[in-house]
Design an enzyme around this catalytic site. Structure first.
Site, PDB file in Angstrom:
ATOM      1  N   ARG A  95       3.146  10.738  -6.583  1.00 37.99           N
ATOM      2  CA  ARG A  95       2.418  12.183  -6.736  1.00 37.99           C
ATOM      3  C   ARG A  95       1.099  12.115  -6.975  1.00 37.99           C
ATOM      4  O   ARG A  95       0.445  11.502  -7.656  1.00 37.99           O
ATOM      5  CB  ARG A  95       3.168  12.942  -7.987  1.00 37.99           C
ATOM      6  CG  ARG A  95       2.387  14.078  -8.117  1.00 37.99           C
ATOM      7  CD  ARG A  95       2.921  15.094  -9.207  1.00 37.99           C
ATOM      8  NE  ARG A  95       4.296  15.827  -8.519  1.00 37.99           N
ATOM      9  CZ  ARG A  95       4.786  16.961  -9.114  1.00 37.99           C
ATOM     10  NH1 ARG A  95       4.280  17.597 -10.107  1.00 37.99           N
ATOM     11  NH2 ARG A  95       5.768  17.416  -8.439  1.00 37.99           N
TER      12      ARG A  95
ATOM     13  N   HIS B  82       4.629  18.960   0.114  1.00 38.97           N
ATOM     14  CA  HIS B  82       5.819  18.806  -1.057  1.00 38.97           C
ATOM     15  C   HIS B  82       7.267  18.607  -0.374  1.00 38.97           C
ATOM     16  O   HIS B  82       7.949  19.535  -0.448  1.00 38.97           O
ATOM     17  CB  HIS B  82       5.777  20.130  -2.204  1.00 38.97           C
ATOM     18  CG  HIS B  82       6.307  19.699  -3.238  1.00 38.97           C
ATOM     19  ND1 HIS B  82       6.836  18.270  -3.810  1.00 38.97           N
ATOM     20  CD2 HIS B  82       6.517  20.233  -4.559  1.00 38.97           C
ATOM     21  CE1 HIS B  82       7.348  18.560  -4.912  1.00 38.97           C
ATOM     22  NE2 HIS B  82       7.294  19.626  -5.427  1.00 38.97           N
TER      23      HIS B  82
ATOM     24  N   GLN C 202      10.641  19.254  -2.191  1.00 36.47           N
ATOM     25  CA  GLN C 202      10.754  20.544  -2.714  1.00 36.47           C
ATOM     26  C   GLN C 202      11.116  21.437  -1.469  1.00 36.47           C
ATOM     27  O   GLN C 202      12.217  22.274  -1.694  1.00 36.47           O
ATOM     28  CB  GLN C 202       9.401  21.162  -3.077  1.00 36.47           C
ATOM     29  CG  GLN C 202       9.472  22.628  -3.603  1.00 36.47           C
ATOM     30  CD  GLN C 202      10.126  22.970  -4.881  1.00 36.47           C
ATOM     31  OE1 GLN C 202      10.077  22.163  -5.835  1.00 36.47           O
ATOM     32  NE2 GLN C 202      11.333  23.604  -4.756  1.00 36.47           N
TER      33      GLN C 202
ATOM     34  N   ASP D 260       4.498  30.884  -5.335  1.00 37.99           N
ATOM     35  CA  ASP D 260       4.255  29.714  -5.902  1.00 37.99           C
ATOM     36  C   ASP D 260       3.087  30.101  -6.828  1.00 37.99           C
ATOM     37  O   ASP D 260       2.254  31.066  -6.470  1.00 37.99           O
ATOM     38  CB  ASP D 260       3.957  28.662  -5.048  1.00 37.99           C
ATOM     39  CG  ASP D 260       3.640  27.268  -5.719  1.00 37.99           C
ATOM     40  OD1 ASP D 260       3.770  27.271  -7.172  1.00 37.99           O
ATOM     41  OD2 ASP D 260       3.013  26.488  -5.184  1.00 37.99           O
TER      42      ASP D 260
ATOM     43  N   CYS E  24       9.024  27.285  -6.786  1.00 36.72           N
ATOM     44  CA  CYS E  24       9.441  26.101  -6.821  1.00 36.72           C
ATOM     45  C   CYS E  24       9.158  25.565  -8.387  1.00 36.72           C
ATOM     46  O   CYS E  24       9.665  24.569  -8.862  1.00 36.72           O
ATOM     47  CB  CYS E  24       8.228  25.245  -6.125  1.00 36.72           C
ATOM     48  SG  CYS E  24       6.698  25.696  -6.603  1.00 36.72           S
TER      49      CYS E  24
ATOM     50  N   ARG F 279      17.059  20.213  -6.584  1.00 32.64           N
ATOM     51  CA  ARG F 279      15.980  18.848  -6.553  1.00 32.64           C
ATOM     52  C   ARG F 279      16.862  17.626  -6.704  1.00 32.64           C
ATOM     53  O   ARG F 279      16.517  16.870  -5.982  1.00 32.64           O
ATOM     54  CB  ARG F 279      14.783  19.064  -7.356  1.00 32.64           C
ATOM     55  CG  ARG F 279      13.649  20.162  -7.153  1.00 32.64           C
ATOM     56  CD  ARG F 279      12.994  20.033  -5.970  1.00 32.64           C
ATOM     57  NE  ARG F 279      12.280  18.988  -6.075  1.00 32.64           N
ATOM     58  CZ  ARG F 279      11.284  18.872  -6.465  1.00 32.64           C
ATOM     59  NH1 ARG F 279      10.595  19.636  -7.225  1.00 32.64           N
ATOM     60  NH2 ARG F 279      10.574  17.603  -6.550  1.00 32.64           N
TER      61      ARG F 279
HETATM   62  N1  NVA Z   1       1.572  24.198  -5.664  1.00 32.63           N
HETATM   63  C1  NVA Z   1       1.990  23.713  -6.880  1.00 32.63           C
HETATM   64  C2  NVA Z   1       3.178  23.483  -6.961  1.00 32.63           C
HETATM   65  C3  NVA Z   1       3.692  22.515  -8.145  1.00 32.63           C
HETATM   66  C4  NVA Z   1       5.124  22.090  -7.927  1.00 32.63           C
HETATM   67  C5  NVA Z   1       0.721  22.491  -7.068  1.00 32.63           C
HETATM   68  O1  NVA Z   1       0.545  21.855  -6.260  1.00 32.63           O
HETATM   69  O2  NVA Z   1       0.472  22.507  -8.368  1.00 32.63           O
HETATM   70  N1   CP Z   2       8.435  22.174  -8.498  1.00 34.94           N
HETATM   71  C1   CP Z   2       7.848  20.846  -8.893  1.00 34.94           C
HETATM   72  O1   CP Z   2       7.608  20.106  -8.187  1.00 34.94           O
HETATM   73  O2   CP Z   2       7.975  20.915 -10.318  1.00 34.94           O
HETATM   74  P1   CP Z   2       7.324  19.760 -11.057  1.00 34.94           P
HETATM   75  O3   CP Z   2       5.726  19.906 -10.872  1.00 34.94           O
HETATM   76  O4   CP Z   2       7.442  19.982 -12.651  1.00 34.94           O
HETATM   77  O5   CP Z   2       7.816  18.401 -10.876  1.00 34.94           O
END
Ligand code: NVA
Ligand code: CP
Length: 310
Positions: A101, A128, A131, A223, A263, A291
């Protein structure tokens, strides 16, 4: 040869279908797969916070008979304490797979190039994929098909939006994206998803009008307005995005039994109201649960014997 999952663009529609089928089997019969990854270890290298991704990968790995190892930003300090190449070459000697990540998507590409074990993108600023695969699974679970399903994404043209575009395009859905001016997905993302939609028979519409995007939609998705790393922009974005909130008024333009997806994490009162989050239309927690089932399928495919998606 090892295979990575960095973007939905890496998968063809047969591979997506195969992941969704295995996910369904895993959801139905957890015990049957209890030893699928026994003796295997998954490293989770995270530069950003997480609830769903971390917990679902860790629990998923445990349920498959394997182990996981969470490495926080402070521990690895990717690219600062040592290069990404040196991190991935070292970690590859200990574990059987890596979930990364990170911020820049290039970090995922660099890690995949140097690692001798599969690398899974657990979210980058660009995409992602885990997701989006779970989203496809959830939509199919609820509507029994993906072909020609009408999906509206309202909000920021971000990583989640990009992956959803690719996922919808590859599976023949009709996706309509509405973002404020200046927040649309890039031309590169739109063009490549349009090319995929041409093959699958899907349709892609990009606009700045949330009401026409949700018109007759079977699924409405949103989102956060400011993603991780953009927190300082939230006050500015609250003004720019105010007409892009998923609320009862907006949903009155969609189909009667519209499914509402997010998400998560959600910023209630910003991109989505409490009322909608708690309504019978909201399937956000089924989506979150899925997930894990889908990622277990990805793990079996990438870390299991054959190391391929099909
Ligand atoms: N677009 C959001 C998704 C979180 C799962 C982010 O990148 O923070
Ligand atoms: N949707 C998602 O990826 O959640 P987290 O950021 O909590 O892992």
């Amino acid at each position: 040869m090892k295979k990575d999952l960095l973007s939905i663009g890496d998968l063809n529609s047969a591979e997506i279908d195969s992941i969704l089928k295995l996910s369904q089997q895993l959801k139905k019969n957890k015990n049957k797969f209890a030893k699928s990854l026994s003796g295997k270890t998954l490293a989770l290298i995270f530069q950003k916070p997480s609830n769903r991704t971390r917990v679902s990968f860790e629990v998923g790995m445990y349920q498959l008979g394997g182990n996981s190892l969470y490495l926080s930003p402070q521990e690895i300090n990717l690219g600062v304490r040592e290069t990404i190449g040196d991190v991935s070459r070292t970690i590859s000697r200990y574990v059987d797979g890596i979930v990364l990540r990170t911020f820049e998507h290039k970090n995922c590409l660099d890690m995949a190039t140097s690692a001798s074990v599969p690398v899974i993108n657990g979210l980058s600023d660009y995409s992602h994929p885990c997701q989006a695969l779970a989203d496809l699974f959830t939509i199919k679970e609820k509507l029994k098909t993906l072909k020609k399903v009408t999906l509206a994404y309202v909000g920021d043209g971000n990583n989640v939006c990009n992956s959803l575009l690719f996922a919808a395009a590859k599976t023949g859905m009709d996706i309509s994206v509405a973002t404020p001016k200046g927040y649309a997905p890039t031309d590169e993302v739109v063009k490549s998803s349009q090319a995929a939609a041409k093959v699958s028979g899907g349709r892609i519409t990009i606009s700045e009008d949330p009401f026409s995007a949700v018109k007759d939609a079977q699924v409405v998705y949103t989102d956060v307005w400011a993603s991780m790393g953009q927190e300082e922009e939230i006050n500015k974005r609250k003004v720019i995005f105010k007409d892009f909130q998923i609320n009862t008024k907006l949903l009155s333009n969609a189909t009667e039994n519209v499914l509402v997806m997010h998400c998560l994490p959600a910023h209630r009162g910003e991109e989505i109201t409490d009322e909608v989050m708690e309504s019978k239309n909201s399937i956000v927690f089924d989506q979150a649960e899925n997930r894990m089932h889908v990622q277990k399928a990805i793990l079996i495919k990438l870390l299991g014997k054959n190391q391929r998606f099909l």
